[in-house]
Design a protein around this motif. Structure first.
Motif, PDB file in Angstrom:
ATOM      1  N   GLU A  22       0.819  -1.222   0.000  1.00 31.45           N
ATOM      2  CA  GLU A  22       0.000   0.000   0.000  1.00 31.45           C
ATOM      3  C   GLU A  22       0.847   1.264   0.000  1.00 31.45           C
ATOM      4  O   GLU A  22       0.503   2.257  -0.651  1.00 31.45           O
ATOM      5  N   ASN A  23       1.955   1.249   0.717  1.00 32.58           N
ATOM      6  CA  ASN A  23       2.795   2.435   0.779  1.00 32.58           C
ATOM      7  C   ASN A  23       3.381   2.786  -0.585  1.00 32.58           C
ATOM      8  O   ASN A  23       3.480   3.957  -0.958  1.00 32.58           O
ATOM      9  N   VAL A  24       3.752   1.752  -1.363  1.00 32.81           N
ATOM     10  CA  VAL A  24       4.285   1.976  -2.712  1.00 32.81           C
ATOM     11  C   VAL A  24       3.204   2.566  -3.604  1.00 32.81           C
ATOM     12  O   VAL A  24       3.448   3.522  -4.352  1.00 32.81           O
ATOM     13  N   LEU A  25       2.006   2.005  -3.534  1.00 33.63           N
ATOM     14  CA  LEU A  25       0.894   2.535  -4.334  1.00 33.63           C
ATOM     15  C   LEU A  25       0.626   3.989  -3.974  1.00 33.63           C
ATOM     16  O   LEU A  25       0.480   4.849  -4.859  1.00 33.63           O
ATOM     17  N   GLU A  26       0.561   4.280  -2.679  1.00 35.01           N
ATOM     18  CA  GLU A  26       0.225   5.624  -2.232  1.00 35.01           C
ATOM     19  C   GLU A  26       1.264   6.649  -2.692  1.00 35.01           C
ATOM     20  O   GLU A  26       0.902   7.707  -3.228  1.00 35.01           O
ATOM     21  N   GLN A  27       2.537   6.348  -2.514  1.00 33.59           N
ATOM     22  CA  GLN A  27       3.575   7.305  -2.913  1.00 33.59           C
ATOM     23  C   GLN A  27       3.652   7.449  -4.427  1.00 33.59           C
ATOM     24  O   GLN A  27       3.881   8.549  -4.941  1.00 33.59           O
ATOM     25  N   LYS A  32       8.215   1.253 -29.526  1.00 33.53           N
ATOM     26  CA  LYS A  32       9.079   2.262 -30.148  1.00 33.53           C
ATOM     27  C   LYS A  32       8.324   3.566 -30.386  1.00 33.53           C
ATOM     28  O   LYS A  32       8.881   4.653 -30.197  1.00 33.53           O
ATOM     29  N   ALA A  33       7.063   3.457 -30.790  1.00 29.64           N
ATOM     30  CA  ALA A  33       6.265   4.662 -31.013  1.00 29.64           C
ATOM     31  C   ALA A  33       6.046   5.420 -29.706  1.00 29.64           C
ATOM     32  O   ALA A  33       6.165   6.652 -29.650  1.00 29.64           O
ATOM     33  N   SER A  34       5.737   4.691 -28.626  1.00 25.13           N
ATOM     34  CA  SER A  34       5.540   5.330 -27.320  1.00 25.13           C
ATOM     35  C   SER A  34       6.801   6.067 -26.892  1.00 25.13           C
ATOM     36  O   SER A  34       6.748   7.204 -26.408  1.00 25.13           O
ATOM     37  N   LYS A  35       7.931   5.425 -27.071  1.00 29.86           N
ATOM     38  CA  LYS A  35       9.207   6.030 -26.694  1.00 29.86           C
ATOM     39  C   LYS A  35       9.491   7.268 -27.543  1.00 29.86           C
ATOM     40  O   LYS A  35       9.979   8.293 -27.043  1.00 29.86           O
ATOM     41  N   GLN A  36       9.159   7.196 -28.802  1.00 34.88           N
ATOM     42  CA  GLN A  36       9.405   8.308 -29.729  1.00 34.88           C
ATOM     43  C   GLN A  36       8.545   9.529 -29.385  1.00 34.88           C
ATOM     44  O   GLN A  36       8.996  10.670 -29.483  1.00 34.88           O
ATOM     45  N   TYR A  37       7.294   9.284 -28.970  1.00 35.36           N
ATOM     46  CA  TYR A  37       6.349  10.377 -28.751  1.00 35.36           C
ATOM     47  C   TYR A  37       6.358  10.921 -27.326  1.00 35.36           C
ATOM     48  O   TYR A  37       5.595  11.832 -27.016  1.00 35.36           O
ATOM     49  N   PHE A  38       7.197  10.362 -26.456  1.00 35.28           N
ATOM     50  CA  PHE A  38       7.225  10.835 -25.071  1.00 35.28           C
ATOM     51  C   PHE A  38       8.236  11.970 -24.934  1.00 35.28           C
ATOM     52  O   PHE A  38       9.434  11.786 -25.162  1.00 35.28           O
ATOM     53  N   PHE A  39       7.753  13.162 -24.524  1.00 28.29           N
ATOM     54  CA  PHE A  39       8.627  14.327 -24.422  1.00 28.29           C
ATOM     55  C   PHE A  39       8.619  14.956 -23.029  1.00 28.29           C
ATOM     56  O   PHE A  39       9.198  16.019 -22.831  1.00 28.29           O
ATOM     57  N   SER A  40       7.960  14.354 -22.070  1.00 32.31           N
ATOM     58  CA  SER A  40       7.764  14.988 -20.767  1.00 32.31           C
ATOM     59  C   SER A  40       8.943  14.753 -19.828  1.00 32.31           C
ATOM     60  O   SER A  40       9.703  13.806 -19.982  1.00 32.31           O
ATOM     61  N   ASP A  41       9.071  15.638 -18.848  1.00 34.27           N
ATOM     62  CA  ASP A  41      10.068  15.497 -17.777  1.00 34.27           C
ATOM     63  C   ASP A  41       9.326  15.445 -16.446  1.00 34.27           C
ATOM     64  O   ASP A  41       8.803  16.459 -15.979  1.00 34.27           O
ATOM     65  N   PHE A  42       9.256  14.272 -15.851  1.00 38.29           N
ATOM     66  CA  PHE A  42       8.580  14.106 -14.574  1.00 38.29           C
ATOM     67  C   PHE A  42       9.474  14.580 -13.433  1.00 38.29           C
ATOM     68  O   PHE A  42      10.699  14.509 -13.510  1.00 38.29           O
ATOM     69  N   GLN A  43       8.848  15.047 -12.382  1.00 33.12           N
ATOM     70  CA  GLN A  43       9.534  15.356 -11.131  1.00 33.12           C
ATOM     71  C   GLN A  43       8.963  14.428 -10.068  1.00 33.12           C
ATOM     72  O   GLN A  43       7.777  14.490  -9.759  1.00 33.12           O
ATOM     73  N   VAL A  44       9.793  13.555  -9.512  1.00 34.86           N
ATOM     74  CA  VAL A  44       9.290  12.586  -8.540  1.00 34.86           C
ATOM     75  C   VAL A  44      10.143  12.598  -7.282  1.00 34.86           C
ATOM     76  O   VAL A  44      11.323  12.956  -7.314  1.00 34.86           O
ATOM     77  N   GLU A  45       9.510  12.197  -6.190  1.00 40.26           N
ATOM     78  CA  GLU A  45      10.205  12.109  -4.910  1.00 40.26           C
ATOM     79  C   GLU A  45       9.601  10.953  -4.116  1.00 40.26           C
ATOM     80  O   GLU A  45       8.431  10.999  -3.734  1.00 40.26           O
ATOM     81  N   PHE A  46      10.391   9.906  -3.895  1.00 41.32           N
ATOM     82  CA  PHE A  46       9.935   8.739  -3.154  1.00 41.32           C
ATOM     83  C   PHE A  46      10.690   8.620  -1.833  1.00 41.32           C
ATOM     84  O   PHE A  46      11.876   8.940  -1.753  1.00 41.32           O
ATOM     85  N   ASN A  47       9.976   8.152  -0.832  1.00 36.10           N
ATOM     86  CA  ASN A  47      10.600   7.848   0.453  1.00 36.10           C
ATOM     87  C   ASN A  47      10.250   6.411   0.809  1.00 36.10           C
ATOM     88  O   ASN A  47       9.393   6.142   1.658  1.00 36.10           O
ATOM     89  N   LEU A  48      10.883   5.474   0.111  1.00 38.57           N
ATOM     90  CA  LEU A  48      10.567   4.061   0.254  1.00 38.57           C
ATOM     91  C   LEU A  48      11.762   3.286   0.784  1.00 38.57           C
ATOM     92  O   LEU A  48      12.919   3.684   0.572  1.00 38.57           O
ATOM     93  N   GLU A  49      11.474   2.180   1.457  1.00 37.69           N
ATOM     94  CA  GLU A  49      12.533   1.268   1.861  1.00 37.69           C
ATOM     95  C   GLU A  49      13.127   0.605   0.617  1.00 37.69           C
ATOM     96  O   GLU A  49      12.506   0.589  -0.451  1.00 37.69           O
TER      97      GLU A  49
END
Length: 349
Positions: free
Chosen positions: A135-140, A292-309
């Motif tokens: 659950e903690n992984v899903l939540e974060q 390959k198409a998904s990889k080609q069309y992905f242009f976003s930059d995510f910002q993530v922060e996890f606090n997991l074991e």
């Protein structure tokens, strides 16, 4: 150029940190060695375990080395089980553990509802059902996704338009292999459309998370990661299991699972479309092409922060990588189901 160099340096620092954490974790695992000479067994009726048999909910983990000079088993009865290394009781590869919506706790159900409302989808993607095991992984993970989804909807819309156009071409290719006398089922078409929308959105999220958490990993995937197992030419029973086995999937999307008990359309999908696609090797090519198409069309930059074991992070990595390879297969099967349910004509090449 300067910003790109700074980003690469930051990614390199993060990777080194993660690698050092894993090295520390592995170096502190208990090690077990098993040295066996010759083992000769006539028949296995129950469970033969070479190594350690642990309870299903046990967190015990370690490095297990099995040395067997010679092993001969004459017969394994239908219910017999042979294992090497660590095996969990009452766990089978045919039904891995996920948390379906109907079995979720109130906390998980709340997150599932948020996922559907935020992403405007009708089903809970398999990715989240897998992560819900912890659950903690899903939540974060969901908290990180919410932030990026709200800030980058424009980037997703561009990705979605490009992928929809690409999938139209994939569908046209699949249609070339369809047999005549398909079954028209508008209700199934609508259900598949819901799944397709969920898959495209999950695909975008996966690319964003993996690129940020594990930079460079996506570039290591190649066509061999999308190869399929042999699809039997004759389908008589357990067709859904045959499809899962051939496509190397532990689970199927909701629209495919709903075919359980609908033997007419399931047999049509399997025998008159999936088998011909596999016969000519088209399914593997299309699955790789979708990735390959998904990889080609992905242009976003995510910002993530996890606090997991460490163990939770490893669990997240494993499921992200598994699903990034599964999404093209889900999409391929769903497009095939649409072709079966809405088309009337066609022919084998």
């Amino acid at each position: 150029m300067k910003e790109r160099i700074e980003r690469l340096e930051a990614e390199n620092t993060m990777l080194r940190k993660q690698l050092n954490e894993y090295i520390y974790y592995i170096n502190h695992l208990p090690a077990y060695e098993y040295h066996l000479g010759k083992i000769k067994i006539e028949k296995v009726k129950g469970t033969l375990q070479l190594g350690e048999l642990v309870e299903e909910n046990s967190e015990q983990i370690g490095i297990h080395k099995i040395f067997v000079k010679e092993l001969e088993i004459r017969e394994i009865e239908g219910t017999g089980i042979v294992g090497v290394g660590v095996t969990k009781k009452k766990v089978t590869t045919s039904k891995p553990h996920i948390v379906p919506p109907e079995e979720a706790t109130e906390r998980i159900k709340k997150i599932y509802q948020q996922i559907k409302e935020t992403l405007h989808i009708q089903v809970v993607p398999i990715l989240f059902q897998k992560l819900a095991v912890k659950e903690n992984v899903l939540e974060q993970t969901w908290k990180n996704i919410q932030v990026n989804w709200n800030h980058q909807k424009g980037n997703f819309q561009l990705f979605s338009r490009n992928m929809e156009e690409h999938l139209k071409k994939v569908k046209e290719t699949i249609g070339m292999y369809v047999s005549p006398n398909m079954i028209v089922r508008p209700d199934i078409v609508k259900k598949v459309e819901d799944d397709l929308e969920a898959q495209i959105k999950t695909d975008w999220l996966l690319f964003g998370l993996i690129r940020e958490i594990m930079p460079g990993v996506l570039g290591q995937l190649d066509k061999e990661d999308f190869l399929l197992d042999k699809l039997p030419s004759q389908a008589t029973q357990e067709l859904l299991k045959k499809i899962k086995d051939a496509y190397q999937l532990k689970h199927l999307s909701d629209s495919l699972n709903k075919l359980d008990g609908q033997i007419a359309i399931l047999e049509t999908l399997y025998s008159q479309l999936l088998v011909p696609l596999h016969k000519y090797g088209v399914d593997e090519v299309l699955a790789w092409d979708i990735f390959k198409a998904s990889k080609q069309y992905f242009f976003s930059d995510f910002q993530v922060e996890f606090n997991l074991e460490i163990q939770e992070m490893a669990f997240l990595f494993e499921n992200l990588m598994e699903e990034i390879k599964n999404i093209p297969k889900y999409l391929l099967l769903e497009l095939a189901l649409v072709v079966v349910a809405e088309e009337k004509a066609g022919g084998n090449p």
